[in-house]
Design a protein around this motif. Sequence first.
Motif, PDB file in Angstrom:
ATOM      1  N   GLN A 130       0.870  -1.408   0.033  1.00  0.00           N
ATOM      2  CA  GLN A 130      -0.116   0.356  -0.270  1.00  0.00           C
ATOM      3  C   GLN A 130       0.787   1.619   0.110  1.00  0.00           C
ATOM      4  OE1 GLN A 130      -3.390   0.953  -0.045  1.00  0.00           O
ATOM      5  NE2 GLN A 130      -4.015  -1.248  -0.120  1.00  0.00           N
ATOM      6  N   VAL A 131       0.427   1.806  -0.589  1.00  0.00           N
ATOM      7  CA  VAL A 131       1.155   3.317  -0.786  1.00  0.00           C
ATOM      8  C   VAL A 131       0.018   4.611  -0.262  1.00  0.00           C
ATOM      9  CG1 VAL A 131       2.124   5.609  -1.963  1.00  0.00           C
ATOM     10  CG2 VAL A 131       2.527   3.174  -2.306  1.00  0.00           C
ATOM     11  N   GLN A 132       0.507   5.729   0.905  1.00  0.00           N
ATOM     12  CA  GLN A 132      -0.469   6.669   1.413  1.00  0.00           C
ATOM     13  C   GLN A 132      -0.177   7.813   0.740  1.00  0.00           C
ATOM     14  OE1 GLN A 132       0.521   4.176   3.895  1.00  0.00           O
ATOM     15  NE2 GLN A 132      -0.732   2.692   3.522  1.00  0.00           N
ATOM     16  N   LEU A 133      -0.897   8.561   0.506  1.00  0.00           N
ATOM     17  CA  LEU A 133      -0.602   9.680  -0.386  1.00  0.00           C
ATOM     18  C   LEU A 133      -1.036  11.087   0.466  1.00  0.00           C
ATOM     19  CD1 LEU A 133      -1.008   8.994  -4.176  1.00  0.00           C
ATOM     20  CD2 LEU A 133       1.373   8.714  -2.598  1.00  0.00           C
ATOM     21  N   VAL A 134      -0.145  12.147   1.393  1.00  0.00           N
ATOM     22  CA  VAL A 134      -1.043  13.447   1.490  1.00  0.00           C
ATOM     23  C   VAL A 134      -0.909  14.493   0.827  1.00  0.00           C
ATOM     24  CG1 VAL A 134      -1.551  14.338   3.696  1.00  0.00           C
ATOM     25  CG2 VAL A 134      -1.202  11.678   3.551  1.00  0.00           C
ATOM     26  N   GLU A 135      -1.255  14.972   0.848  1.00  0.00           N
ATOM     27  CA  GLU A 135      -1.955  16.588  -0.793  1.00  0.00           C
ATOM     28  C   GLU A 135      -1.513  17.535   0.620  1.00  0.00           C
ATOM     29  OE1 GLU A 135      -4.489  13.847  -3.480  1.00  0.00           O
ATOM     30  OE2 GLU A 135      -4.527  14.708  -0.799  1.00  0.00           O
ATOM     31  N   SER A 136      -0.498  19.030   0.343  1.00  0.00           N
ATOM     32  CA  SER A 136      -0.892  19.729   0.962  1.00  0.00           C
ATOM     33  C   SER A 136      -0.212  21.063   0.294  1.00  0.00           C
ATOM     34  CB  SER A 136       0.339  20.048   2.558  1.00  0.00           C
ATOM     35  OG  SER A 136       1.373  19.403   1.988  1.00  0.00           O
ATOM     36  N   GLY A 137      -0.801  22.201   0.688  1.00  0.00           N
ATOM     37  CA  GLY A 137      -0.206  23.529  -0.312  1.00  0.00           C
ATOM     38  C   GLY A 137      -1.272  24.147  -1.011  1.00  0.00           C
ATOM     39  N   GLY A 138      -2.186  23.506  -0.735  1.00  0.00           N
ATOM     40  CA  GLY A 138      -4.239  24.257  -0.869  1.00  0.00           C
ATOM     41  C   GLY A 138      -4.119  25.794  -0.605  1.00  0.00           C
ATOM     42  N   GLY A 139      -4.593  26.210  -1.447  1.00  0.00           N
ATOM     43  CA  GLY A 139      -5.357  27.379  -0.682  1.00  0.00           C
ATOM     44  C   GLY A 139      -5.929  28.843  -1.406  1.00  0.00           C
ATOM     45  N   LEU A 140      -6.599  29.362  -1.028  1.00  0.00           N
ATOM     46  CA  LEU A 140      -7.169  30.917  -2.424  1.00  0.00           C
ATOM     47  C   LEU A 140      -5.660  31.819  -2.390  1.00  0.00           C
ATOM     48  CD1 LEU A 140      -9.460  32.020  -2.518  1.00  0.00           C
ATOM     49  CD2 LEU A 140      -9.735  33.395  -0.357  1.00  0.00           C
TER      50      LEU A 140
END
Length: 124
Positions: free
Chosen positions: A1-11
């Motif tokens: 299994q691979v877990q992926l976590v995104e970050s950096g989004g916004g307005l």
Amino acid sequence: QVQLVESGGGLVQAGGSLRLSCAASGRTFSNYAMGWFRQAPGKEREFVAAIGWSGANTVYADSVKGRFTISRDNAKNTVYLQMNRLKPEDTAVYYCAGARVNWVVSVEGVFDYWGQGTQVTVSS
């Protein structure tokens, strides 16, 4: 299994920039092609960009070509999406995805692992 976590989004205002990150854990990250997809309200999820295992090969949707850049750092198990000259039509939830292939791919059905998504909102 691979877990992926995104970050950096916004307005961000139109014309601005954001950099999305996707941190992977689990199996050997460098064995996977990685991609970014997005889904706007009321629309189907669409391909944005993808990168092969080494980072040497990339592919982009026509709508983002010349504005977005995908890259990866295999030592950090992270893939990035640098988004410049953002437009209101770029507003969407952006998803990171991993495919158990070495070469660059853009077909959604090939990707095996998906993150939860990060919201990007571009105001006009």
